[in-house]
Structure formats: C-alpha cells, structure tokens
Design a protein around this motif. Sequence first.
Motif, short mmCIF file in Angstrom:
data_model
loop_
_atom_site.label_atom_id
_atom_site.label_comp_id
_atom_site.label_asym_id
_atom_site.label_seq_id
_atom_site.Cartn_x
_atom_site.Cartn_y
_atom_site.Cartn_z
N TRP A 125 -3.81 -2.53 -10.34
CA TRP A 125 -3.84 -2.91 -8.92
C TRP A 125 -2.79 -2.20 -8.09
CZ3 TRP A 125 0.33 -5.32 -6.63
CH2 TRP A 125 1.30 -5.88 -7.49
N ARG A 126 -1.63 -1.85 -8.69
CA ARG A 126 -0.62 -1.14 -7.93
C ARG A 126 -1.07 0.28 -7.60
NH1 ARG A 126 5.15 -3.06 -10.63
NH2 ARG A 126 4.94 -5.28 -10.07
N ILE A 150 -3.22 0.09 -4.56
CA ILE A 150 -2.51 -0.01 -3.29
C ILE A 150 -2.00 1.36 -2.84
CG2 ILE A 150 -0.47 -1.00 -2.17
CD1 ILE A 150 -0.86 -3.50 -3.83
N GLU A 171 4.26 3.54 1.57
CA GLU A 171 3.91 4.05 0.22
C GLU A 171 5.16 4.46 -0.53
OE1 GLU A 171 1.96 7.85 -2.00
OE2 GLU A 171 2.30 7.87 0.17
#
Length: 756
Positions: free
Chosen positions: A58-59, A62, A746
Amino acid sequence: MFELLFKYPRAVFSKGSLVLLGAWPWWVFVLFVLATGAGLAWLIRSKLPEASTRVKNWRAGIIWLLQFALAALVLFLLWQPAVLVAELRPQQNIIAVLVDDSRSMSIADADAGATREAQAIKTLEGGVLDGLQKKFQIRIYRLDRQISRVPNLNDLKTMPPAAATRIGDGLKQLAGEAADLPIGAVVLLSDGADNSGGIDLDTISTFRSRRIPVHTVGFGADQAAHDVEINDAVVAPRALADSRLAAKVTLHQRGYAGQKAMLTVRDGPKVLAVRQITLAADGVTQNETLLFNPGDAGAKTVQFSIDPLAGEENRDNNSVSRLVNVESAKRRVLYVEGEPRWEYKFIRRAEQDDRLLTIVSMLRTSENKIYRQGIEDPKELADGFPSRAEELFPYQAIIIGSVEANYFTAAQKELIQQFVDRRGGGLLFLGGRASLGDGGWAASSLADLLPVGLPNKKGTFHRDPATVSLTSAGADNIITRLVEDPAANVERWKKLPYLMDYQEPGTPKPGAIVLAEMSAAGRKMPLLITENYGRGRTAVLATGGTWRWQMSQPLEDQTHEEFWQQLLRWLVMDTPGHVVAAVPSQMLLDDGRVQFSADVRDKNYLPAADAHVEAHILGPGGSAAQIEMTPDPNAPGTFHAEWTADKTGSYLTEVIATRDKDEIGRDVLTFARMDGVAENFHTEQNRDLLEKLSAETGGRYWTAQDVSKLPGEISYSEAGITVRDAKELWNMPIVFLLLLLLPSTEWLLRRKWGVV
C-alpha cells in the motif's frame, strides 16, 4: 478565498466550459496520461529495494499516486487548459435592479436596527450600485404589485410602502417591457414575501429561454425572535341564528413557549367568546377549537385575535377576520316514531322553544293510526309517511325512532335514500325495541345509509343501565360540546346520569366518526356515530334513554336540551336549498378576482341544466353589478362566472336561478376584498423562494454580507450582448500550490519510510 486560490469568480466555473487550447487533440493527452501511469508503476516496482516488502504494497501505491498526480498535472498544463465563458460587453448591457417596496419590507427586524428596505438601499449605496454602473447601464425599479421605474434610490426613500408584493407579476411585466432591450441580468432585493401564491412556471420559463439570470439578495430574519401569529381560522361560512359555531384556529409562536395568552372572538366591538390558551413550543403549530354564538341573522365579519404579548415584534399578525352569513330561515325535521315513549316526548320538549327549528312528528299509536304534531296544514302527513319527493324534500332532516324497516314500502325506502343522497338531507336513527338490528334494518335496502354495519339479529336492544363517555373526536365536536374546554367537556360527559337502555349498534364503517361510547355489561360500544353520505349526512344514536339526562338532574340543568339542539341543528345546517352558491375563498387578499359557482336543482333536486342563473352583486359605496353565469358542460346543473372586485370592502351577492321565468331558487353569499393584510403574516424571509428563483434562472442567491462580490460575478451571463472569452488556468495559484505540495509530500513520505 475561492478567488484567491482559483483566480476567477465562482461563476466562471459554474457557467463556463473546460477547453484545451493546445495544438494536439485531447485523446493524445489521455494516451500520455495512461502511458505515464503505467511507466511509473513499472519503475516503482522495479527500483524499490527488494527487502522493503511493506513499501511494495500500500505504501508503494501512495508513492505511485503522488507521482502520477504530479505528472498528470504537468501534462494537463502542457495542453493549455482554459475555461470558455460568455461575458457581458461593458456598457452595452442593462442590469435591471428591482427593489421590493412592499409593506413587509418596512419591518425593522430586532437585530438589524433598520427596516428591510433601508437595508436594501444601504447595500446598493455601499458600493454595489457603483460597481455595477462602472460596467453596465443601470435601471432601477420599484416592485410591489407591479414594477415601476424610478430615477434613483432617493425616490424610494420617500415613497410609502405598497400594500402587497407580486414578484412573479413584476418579473413577467419586466420581461414584456424589456423584450427588445439587452437585459444582461436582473438583481432583486427582497424578503421573498409574495402575495400571489408563488412564481409560476411560465415566468420562470421566460427568463430561462432568454437566458436572463435573476440574482436575488435576501433581507429579513429567517425567524422572528418574539412573535405570536395566527396562521388560519376555519369556520363554516353559514350558520343558523343563535347557534353555537365551532372555529378551528391554528397558530404558532416564538419566544413565548409555555406562556398564557387570551384567544378572543369578536363581532365588531362585541366579544362573542374568549378563552385562555397555553402556547406550545417555539415554531410548533397548535390548533385551538373555539365555540361562539354568532347571534342574529345577517352577514357578520368575525375577528379571531390573540391579545399582544410583551415584546412582540409584529402585532399585526395577531388577528384574522372571517365572514359568516347567519341565516334565519326556519328548518323542519320529520320525526317518525313507532311507539309512545319518553324519548319522543323529551326530544319534542327540547326543541319547543327553538324559533328556527320545528319538529313535525308522526307517532304510531296503534297499527293503523298515527298522531301528528307540528304540522302546518291538515293535509300534511294525513296519509302517513310521504311517498313522493315533493312531499318529503321540503324537510331538512328525518329522525327514525323505534320503527321497523318493513313499516316503509320499497318506494318510501328509495325516497329516504334519495332524500340523503340527492336532496342532501340529514338522517338520524334512534335506538329502540323495533329499531336498528331488532327492526330488521340490517337486511333492508337502506343498510348502506347507516354509518354502522348493523348486527343482523334480534335481541340487540337492552333495558339495562349504560354509562356514557366521549371519544377524542367527540371532545371537540360541536354536537357533543357541552363545555368550552375540551378536557372539561370530557369530564362533564362522564358525570351525566346513566342511560336506562342501549342498543348494540354493530361496527362503525370506514369514514364514520364515533363521537360517544357507552359502557354496559362489561362491554364498550359506540353510542353516537356520524357519517357523510352523498350530499347529506347520517347518524345513529344507539339508545332511547337520553331523557334521563333531564329527569335525573336539577330542573335548571340544560344538558339534555343543549345536546339535542346541537344534534338536530347539525342535521339540518348543511342541507342545501335549490340553489347553492359558493366562492373559493371569502377573503380576497390583495386581489379582487373572484370565481362564482352555483349548483342549481329543480323541485325534485335533480340538476337543472337548462336554468338561467344570474348573480346580483352589491359592493361598498353603493356599487352594484349583475353578471350572467354560464353552465358547465361537464357538470349538469353547475354554473360559473368570473368577476373582479375593484374596491376594498365587503360584498353581498344574491344568485337567482329561473326556468321559463319561474324562479327555481336563490342563495346569498358574502365575500370581502382586503388589501395589505397578507403582508403582515409570514414575515420571515422567504429564502426558499429567493433561492429557487435564482437557481432556476441561472442566477445566485446573495446575503447582504457577501453581495459586494455581485458586480464581479454578474458579468458572466449569456443574455444581452456578450463575448466569449477563454480564461487560462495555468497561472491559477492553486496550480502552483499543487506543483509544490505533490513532490514535497512524496519526498517526506519516502524519507519517513526509509526509501529516499
């Protein structure tokens, strides 16, 4: 804040359309975006360290999302995005400014310190009008029943407030008068009060078809802080002289919850009734039933009012007026009794002093003999119960006592049915040993007339005690109202002497109303049941023992007389004549247009479609008019006419129907025109109407606090003389913020997760 981030007013984005000014087509942009997203996904998957398994899930998603959003934004800017919007040409368009100048705008709200109209003028003078005049030609109009142009705002300050507001009519007039003018937009400053019932779809459609936006600026509080207002008072338009009349008054208040107030009924200076009420919670509509005697015959203007309370902001909405035509024509009731009994004697005694109601009775003393009382002619009822319409229909009501169903012939039963259904008379059945179920009425052709489904058996009549109590419907009903206060009325009925007999009435039908119940032998059964049937009404009183209410109480007690007078007057009150005239509303508020209707019946109460009907109108100041009413092709016997009452005041109208120069019948009705009254009610800002008007026409609703932005946004309209302009989006502050925010977010996340 919106313009700070997006550079342009909100109207640019709501009214414009997105375009791409770049040389390459839009589908190439879509391909580049998809390719960039796929490439970034492959790159992230291949470049992140193998050991960092958490980032790959999931990271990693992102990080990909932030990088993809940045790349898509850059690509979007390369295609040169812009908003294409229509804009009014400077000084070539007219902005119509409409200022509501009605009576409600003269109200000074508690937190404003000035009238609503003064606030509107101050708003325009505070920079809004100057801002509009720099770009457009301005026309200022006064709005009330119609619009009228004024040279400047100072003229509005000196004019007295108008009696009414008709926003829809004013806008329709503006659309007609300015059809050939380049109207770019309309600005309406108002509290939304409208006395015409709203803005019709035709007016909305006119502005939408011409793409003229109506911007509304609202004034006035959303709700009053301290106010009591009567919403309505419903009372029968006709009454019998010296009868008790019931009025249902609805009201609401704010700021006085739980306090006491005096509700009063007046006929001019004469107080007809007064009652103390407890005010409900703020904003809650409460209903109060008030009984009063309208007095002698004549047209009465009855006022319902609440005494003003301390600190009320608006006292003009504390009262309403209604018209009641009090009649003195005598009513006749035919009472058929099958046997001598106490009930017969005491019913006649209860009505013997009633100057408007006569009981004509026929009492069966033996098998073939009847005893007549109250007759006007020796031939009346000489042959027994009437067998022809012209003999029965002159009565307004019928009472059938302890008489079995087969006492009447089939033709007479059919005539009774037509008496109720066609003639509109009242019919009351009393309990007795030869009545209702015991009299075979359940199996008769008149069973449908009764408000109950009778038990089809014998032995339903009992000579045993029964106590009486009211239902919730009976507590407020004019028939069973012995005491003014509903709660006290319920207690009064519980204290009445018990009945010496009762009859099982069966099950009330759907639509029937049970006013009183009786308890006997451990059972509770309906006692008094009523129902409307056709043009008339029917009732069942399942006992023959109400006479004990007279015999078992002090001589001066009038309970028995009062109950029977109210029951019989209810039976006859609404029995129509040969001509019944009506208007939709007796109170014409700020509008004199009135529609008359008349139902005309011949001597047998059949529709008289070939009648000649005229309305003779007498108005204030001796004014008079005579109009001919036209028949309704879809409803034989129904006639209509339209007329306009130009003057304020009360009007008396007599409708006369003739056939071949012979009069069929006549009826009298009253109505009144009252101007400026409606503006005193519902004085809160009607924000819903203003918001709907602006939304439906492409405008915007503004408050006095944010209306300073109006001159900047009003330019974006497709009405009038316009030019299309492309507003570039690349230099919006929000774009630069995103170009900084996306990569910074980011980088911070990658550093936190140890994958920089």
